[in-house]
Write a protein that holds these residues in place. Structure first.
Motif, PDB file in Angstrom:
ATOM      1  N   GLY A   1       0.819  -1.212   0.000  1.00 19.16           N
ATOM      2  CA  GLY A   1       0.000   0.000   0.000  1.00 19.16           C
ATOM      3  C   GLY A   1       0.851   1.260   0.000  1.00 19.16           C
ATOM      4  N   ARG A   2       1.886   1.270   0.827  1.00 17.29           N
ATOM      5  CA  ARG A   2       2.795   2.433   0.867  1.00 17.29           C
ATOM      6  C   ARG A   2       3.504   2.605  -0.474  1.00 17.29           C
ATOM      7  NH1 ARG A   2       4.271   0.167   5.688  1.00 17.29           N
ATOM      8  NH2 ARG A   2       6.333  -0.418   4.887  1.00 17.29           N
ATOM      9  N   PHE A   3       3.956   1.491  -1.043  1.00 21.54           N
ATOM     10  CA  PHE A   3       4.665   1.553  -2.316  1.00 21.54           C
ATOM     11  C   PHE A   3       3.751   2.089  -3.423  1.00 21.54           C
ATOM     12  CE2 PHE A   3       5.901  -0.447  -6.354  1.00 21.54           C
ATOM     13  CZ  PHE A   3       7.158   0.111  -6.502  1.00 21.54           C
ATOM     14  N   LEU A   4       2.548   1.579  -3.508  1.00 27.11           N
ATOM     15  CA  LEU A   4       1.614   2.042  -4.541  1.00 27.11           C
ATOM     16  C   LEU A   4       1.278   3.517  -4.353  1.00 27.11           C
ATOM     17  CD1 LEU A   4      -0.796  -1.022  -4.811  1.00 27.11           C
ATOM     18  CD2 LEU A   4       1.083  -0.400  -6.348  1.00 27.11           C
ATOM     19  N   ALA A   5       1.114   3.944  -3.097  1.00 24.44           N
ATOM     20  CA  ALA A   5       0.821   5.350  -2.830  1.00 24.44           C
ATOM     21  C   ALA A   5       1.987   6.241  -3.246  1.00 24.44           C
ATOM     22  CB  ALA A   5       0.497   5.546  -1.357  1.00 24.44           C
ATOM     23  N   GLU A   6       3.205   5.803  -2.970  1.00 22.94           N
ATOM     24  CA  GLU A   6       4.384   6.606  -3.318  1.00 22.94           C
ATOM     25  C   GLU A   6       4.628   6.669  -4.820  1.00 22.94           C
ATOM     26  OE1 GLU A   6       8.014   5.794  -1.247  1.00 22.94           O
ATOM     27  OE2 GLU A   6       6.992   5.655   0.681  1.00 22.94           O
ATOM     28  N   THR A   7       4.411   5.553  -5.512  1.00 24.96           N
ATOM     29  CA  THR A   7       4.697   5.522  -6.944  1.00 24.96           C
ATOM     30  C   THR A   7       3.539   6.063  -7.775  1.00 24.96           C
ATOM     31  OG1 THR A   7       3.907   3.248  -7.166  1.00 24.96           O
ATOM     32  CG2 THR A   7       6.286   3.580  -6.765  1.00 24.96           C
ATOM     33  N   GLY A   8       2.355   6.028  -7.202  1.00 20.44           N
ATOM     34  CA  GLY A   8       1.187   6.519  -7.933  1.00 20.44           C
ATOM     35  C   GLY A   8       0.632   5.538  -8.959  1.00 20.44           C
ATOM     36  N   ILE A   9       1.136   4.320  -8.958  1.00 19.34           N
ATOM     37  CA  ILE A   9       0.581   3.342  -9.893  1.00 19.34           C
ATOM     38  C   ILE A   9      -0.470   2.514  -9.177  1.00 19.34           C
ATOM     39  CG2 ILE A   9       2.718   3.208 -11.224  1.00 19.34           C
ATOM     40  CD1 ILE A   9       3.064   0.395 -10.027  1.00 19.34           C
ATOM     41  N   GLY A  10      -1.332   1.889  -9.940  1.00 14.37           N
ATOM     42  CA  GLY A  10      -2.375   1.061  -9.364  1.00 14.37           C
ATOM     43  C   GLY A  10      -2.006  -0.405  -9.425  1.00 14.37           C
ATOM     44  N   PRO A  11      -2.698  -1.219  -8.643  1.00  9.89           N
ATOM     45  CA  PRO A  11      -2.410  -2.648  -8.645  1.00  9.89           C
ATOM     46  C   PRO A  11      -2.567  -3.280 -10.036  1.00  9.89           C
ATOM     47  CG  PRO A  11      -3.945  -2.092  -6.882  1.00  9.89           C
ATOM     48  CD  PRO A  11      -3.742  -0.862  -7.699  1.00  9.89           C
ATOM     49  N   ALA A  12      -3.453  -2.742 -10.841  1.00  8.10           N
ATOM     50  CA  ALA A  12      -3.697  -3.300 -12.169  1.00  8.10           C
ATOM     51  C   ALA A  12      -2.514  -3.103 -13.112  1.00  8.10           C
ATOM     52  CB  ALA A  12      -4.949  -2.683 -12.775  1.00  8.10           C
ATOM     53  N   THR A  13      -1.735  -2.061 -12.902  1.00 12.45           N
ATOM     54  CA  THR A  13      -0.614  -1.775 -13.801  1.00 12.45           C
ATOM     55  C   THR A  13       0.741  -2.203 -13.227  1.00 12.45           C
ATOM     56  OG1 THR A  13      -0.415   0.465 -12.936  1.00 12.45           O
ATOM     57  CG2 THR A  13      -1.788   0.168 -14.896  1.00 12.45           C
ATOM     58  N   LEU A  14       0.707  -2.804 -12.050  1.00 14.52           N
ATOM     59  CA  LEU A  14       1.944  -3.194 -11.379  1.00 14.52           C
ATOM     60  C   LEU A  14       2.755  -4.188 -12.220  1.00 14.52           C
ATOM     61  CD1 LEU A  14       3.487  -2.723  -8.767  1.00 14.52           C
ATOM     62  CD2 LEU A  14       2.237  -4.620  -7.771  1.00 14.52           C
ATOM     63  N   ARG A  15       2.115  -5.216 -12.722  1.00 14.45           N
ATOM     64  CA  ARG A  15       2.829  -6.237 -13.501  1.00 14.45           C
ATOM     65  C   ARG A  15       3.427  -5.649 -14.771  1.00 14.45           C
ATOM     66  NH1 ARG A  15       0.021 -11.764 -13.805  1.00 14.45           N
ATOM     67  NH2 ARG A  15       0.781 -11.701 -11.690  1.00 14.45           N
ATOM     68  N   GLN A  16       2.657  -4.815 -15.461  1.00 17.55           N
ATOM     69  CA  GLN A  16       3.155  -4.191 -16.693  1.00 17.55           C
ATOM     70  C   GLN A  16       4.327  -3.251 -16.384  1.00 17.55           C
ATOM     71  OE1 GLN A  16       0.236  -1.869 -18.757  1.00 17.55           O
ATOM     72  NE2 GLN A  16       1.611  -1.369 -20.429  1.00 17.55           N
ATOM     73  N   SER A  17       4.244  -2.531 -15.289  1.00 17.10           N
ATOM     74  CA  SER A  17       5.307  -1.592 -14.914  1.00 17.10           C
ATOM     75  C   SER A  17       6.612  -2.304 -14.605  1.00 17.10           C
ATOM     76  CB  SER A  17       4.878  -0.778 -13.691  1.00 17.10           C
ATOM     77  OG  SER A  17       3.746   0.005 -13.994  1.00 17.10           O
ATOM     78  N   ALA A  18       6.529  -3.557 -14.193  1.00 12.07           N
ATOM     79  CA  ALA A  18       7.728  -4.319 -13.808  1.00 12.07           C
ATOM     80  C   ALA A  18       8.666  -4.577 -14.982  1.00 12.07           C
ATOM     81  CB  ALA A  18       7.318  -5.634 -13.165  1.00 12.07           C
ATOM     82  N   THR A  19       8.245  -4.275 -16.195  1.00 11.41           N
ATOM     83  CA  THR A  19       9.125  -4.443 -17.355  1.00 11.41           C
ATOM     84  C   THR A  19       9.938  -3.185 -17.648  1.00 11.41           C
ATOM     85  OG1 THR A  19       7.404  -3.767 -18.913  1.00 11.41           O
ATOM     86  CG2 THR A  19       7.550  -6.123 -18.404  1.00 11.41           C
ATOM     87  N   ASP A  20       9.666  -2.114 -16.932  1.00 12.16           N
ATOM     88  CA  ASP A  20      10.339  -0.837 -17.156  1.00 12.16           C
ATOM     89  C   ASP A  20      11.527  -0.695 -16.200  1.00 12.16           C
ATOM     90  OD1 ASP A  20      11.138   1.792 -17.466  1.00 12.16           O
ATOM     91  OD2 ASP A  20       9.210   2.668 -16.877  1.00 12.16           O
ATOM     92  N   PRO A  21      12.755  -0.573 -16.724  1.00  7.87           N
ATOM     93  CA  PRO A  21      13.929  -0.441 -15.848  1.00  7.87           C
ATOM     94  C   PRO A  21      13.849   0.744 -14.887  1.00  7.87           C
ATOM     95  CG  PRO A  21      14.614  -0.898 -18.092  1.00  7.87           C
ATOM     96  CD  PRO A  21      13.128  -0.643 -18.129  1.00  7.87           C
ATOM     97  N   LYS A  22      13.222   1.834 -15.306  1.00  4.71           N
ATOM     98  CA  LYS A  22      13.089   2.986 -14.397  1.00  4.71           C
ATOM     99  C   LYS A  22      12.170   2.642 -13.231  1.00  4.71           C
ATOM    100  CE  LYS A  22      14.087   6.466 -17.849  1.00  4.71           C
ATOM    101  NZ  LYS A  22      13.601   7.553 -18.655  1.00  4.71           N
ATOM    102  N   PHE A  23      11.123   1.879 -13.507  1.00  5.11           N
ATOM    103  CA  PHE A  23      10.228   1.438 -12.438  1.00  5.11           C
ATOM    104  C   PHE A  23      10.977   0.512 -11.489  1.00  5.11           C
ATOM    105  CE2 PHE A  23       7.363  -1.752 -10.684  1.00  5.11           C
ATOM    106  CZ  PHE A  23       6.529  -0.936  -9.940  1.00  5.11           C
ATOM    107  N   LEU A  24      11.776  -0.393 -12.048  1.00  4.50           N
ATOM    108  CA  LEU A  24      12.547  -1.312 -11.211  1.00  4.50           C
ATOM    109  C   LEU A  24      13.520  -0.539 -10.318  1.00  4.50           C
ATOM    110  CD1 LEU A  24      13.201  -4.224 -13.713  1.00  4.50           C
ATOM    111  CD2 LEU A  24      11.532  -4.132 -11.841  1.00  4.50           C
TER     112      LEU A  24
END
Length: 99
Positions: free
Chosen positions: A31-54
């Motif tokens: 919950g803290r991580f999602l709040a800080e990054t501003g991404i939603g649970p639905a886009t978490l998996r897709q975001s994991a392919t982005d090196p900047k997100f990692l």
């Protein structure tokens, strides 16, 4: 047989994906991580392919000593290995191998 990874950046991305899994395993931390990054649970998996997100995943982990220690213990890494992975993702000029 598992393929050995020699590229420090690839190793760092693997560590970051492990960190993301660690974060996702704790609802409060997630919950803290999602709040800080501003991404939603639905886009978490897709975001994991982005090196900047990692890199932001490892930023989140590195910000708190207790979190770094807990992740390092859970992933059987030394905290300095987590720091090295963070540096490898955040600093493109960094060339030392990440163990």
């Amino acid at each position: 047989m598992k393929k050995s990874v020699q590229n420090p950046r690839e190793v760092a991305e693997i560590v970051a994906i492990q960190a993301l899994s660690f974060i996702a395993g704790d609802p409060a931390r997630l919950g803290r991580f999602l709040a800080e990054t501003g991404i939603g649970p639905a886009t978490l998996r897709q975001s994991a392919t982005d090196p900047k997100f990692l890199a932001s995943v490892l930023d989140f982990v590195m910000r708190d000593d207790a979190t770094v220690k807990a992740f390092a213990e859970a992933s059987e890494l030394h905290p300095t290995n987590v720091a090295a992975a963070h540096q490898a993702l955040c600093d493109p000029a960094w060339e030392r191998d990440v163990p």
